[in-house]
Every structure is written in structure tokens, then in C-alpha cells.
Write a protein that holds these residues in place. Structure first.
Motif, PDB file in Angstrom:
ATOM      1  N   PHE A  19      -2.211   3.049   7.075  1.00  0.00           N
ATOM      2  CA  PHE A  19      -2.094   2.592   5.695  1.00  0.00           C
ATOM      3  C   PHE A  19      -0.631   2.501   5.264  1.00  0.00           C
ATOM      4  O   PHE A  19      -0.304   1.755   4.349  1.00  0.00           O
ATOM      5  CB  PHE A  19      -2.891   3.476   4.731  1.00  0.00           C
ATOM      6  N   GLU A  20       0.273   3.267   5.923  1.00  0.00           N
ATOM      7  CA  GLU A  20       1.696   3.170   5.588  1.00  0.00           C
ATOM      8  C   GLU A  20       2.200   1.748   5.833  1.00  0.00           C
ATOM      9  O   GLU A  20       2.904   1.186   4.990  1.00  0.00           O
ATOM     10  CB  GLU A  20       2.531   4.156   6.423  1.00  0.00           C
ATOM     11  N   PHE A  73       0.315  -1.004   6.066  1.00  0.00           N
ATOM     12  CA  PHE A  73      -0.405  -1.932   5.202  1.00  0.00           C
ATOM     13  C   PHE A  73       0.216  -1.965   3.799  1.00  0.00           C
ATOM     14  O   PHE A  73       0.394  -3.025   3.204  1.00  0.00           O
ATOM     15  CB  PHE A  73      -1.882  -1.564   5.111  1.00  0.00           C
ATOM     16  N   TYR A  74       0.541  -0.786   3.257  1.00  0.00           N
ATOM     17  CA  TYR A  74       1.107  -0.693   1.912  1.00  0.00           C
ATOM     18  C   TYR A  74       2.638  -0.688   1.903  1.00  0.00           C
ATOM     19  O   TYR A  74       3.254  -0.484   0.855  1.00  0.00           O
ATOM     20  CB  TYR A  74       0.581   0.547   1.188  1.00  0.00           C
ATOM     21  N   GLU A  75       3.241  -0.887   3.084  1.00  0.00           N
ATOM     22  CA  GLU A  75       4.688  -0.928   3.243  1.00  0.00           C
ATOM     23  C   GLU A  75       5.358   0.338   2.712  1.00  0.00           C
ATOM     24  O   GLU A  75       6.351   0.283   1.980  1.00  0.00           O
ATOM     25  CB  GLU A  75       5.262  -2.180   2.577  1.00  0.00           C
ATOM     26  N   LEU A  76       4.802   1.488   3.094  1.00  0.00           N
ATOM     27  CA  LEU A  76       5.366   2.778   2.695  1.00  0.00           C
ATOM     28  C   LEU A  76       6.357   3.246   3.755  1.00  0.00           C
ATOM     29  O   LEU A  76       6.157   3.030   4.945  1.00  0.00           O
ATOM     30  CB  LEU A  76       4.257   3.815   2.549  1.00  0.00           C
ATOM     31  N   SER A  99       4.331   8.811   4.877  1.00  0.00           N
ATOM     32  CA  SER A  99       2.999   9.145   4.374  1.00  0.00           C
ATOM     33  C   SER A  99       3.104   9.895   3.048  1.00  0.00           C
ATOM     34  O   SER A  99       3.828  10.888   2.951  1.00  0.00           O
ATOM     35  CB  SER A  99       2.252  10.017   5.389  1.00  0.00           C
TER      36      SER A  99
END
Length: 122
Positions: free
Chosen positions: A2-3, A5-8, A11
Motif C-alpha cells: 500500500f506504500e 500504491f499511495y506513494e508513501l 509505512s
């Protein structure tokens, strides 16, 4: 996963998030205010709650703001502590070897706290 995907950059759900970057909820602010109130009066404070509700994270956030020259934070996270192990755990954090009997350890802890207050101003 998800990092990316959400460009984080990291974490958001790990323990290494700097406390200053935590979400400032109303509950967090209320808890921090109560802990500050207790600290200003040199009281003990206990934070309780269900697993995963942010107790440790809140304490990390609170201790980050304290002046280490004025305050000493003792932290125990075992929910099944006996009184004897409670005193033992706190004394160990103060660098003391705990007396075996609970009553002796309790008196020893009180003495150490009074020394911290009176001599060191903690």
C-alpha cells in the motif's frame, strides 16, 4: 504494497513513526493534557486501554515533550504484573536491585522517588 500504491515514503503503521507526526485527535490531546497535569504535580499516572488503542504511542508522544532534566518516566507494559514485580520493574528502571519482599521493595521505591525529588529535583 500500500506504500507504493499511495506513494508513501514509509509505512504509517509502524512503531518508528516520529511522535511529532502522529494524528492529533481530540482523544490524544485530552490524554496528553491529563498526563501533563499529573507530571506538573509530580503524580503517578496510569494509562489503560484495549490492545492496539495507542497507549504506548501516546506515552512516546508525551515523553518527547518532557524536559529530561526535570522528569523521569518509568514505563511498565505487563498487564499481569504482581505487586512484587511492579516494584521490581520500576526499581530496575531506576538502576536499583529490588529487595525480595514486596513491602521492602515498596519502601525502597518510595525512598528512591524521594531522593529523585529532593536531591535531583526530578
Amino acid at each position: 504494497m500500500f506504500e507504493a500504491f499511495y506513494e508513501l515514503s514509509r509505512s504509517p503503521f509502524s512503531r518508528d513513526v516520529p511522535p511529532s507526526e502522529l494524528y492529533e485527535s481530540a482523544i490524544l490531546e485530552e490524554t496528553l493534557g491529563r498526563l501533563e497535569y499529573a507530571a506538573e504535580r509530580q503524580w503517578f499516572a496510569v494509562v489503560t486501554g484495549d490492545c492496539g488503542t495507542g497507549k504506548t504511542t501516546t506515552i512516546r508522544r508525551f515523553t518527547e515533550e518532557l524536559d529530561a532534566a526535570k522528569f523521569k518516566v518509568l514505563y511498565l507494559s505487563d498487564s499481569k504484573l504482581t505487586p512484587r514485580h511492579f516494584y521490581k520493574g520500576l526499581l530496575e528502571q531506576l538502576g536499583c536491585e529490588s529487595k525480595f519482599y514486596r513491602g521492602d521493595a515498596k519502601r525502597q521505591l518510595h525512598r528512591e522517588i524521594e531522593l529523585m525529588r529532593g536531591i535531583h529535583g526530578l
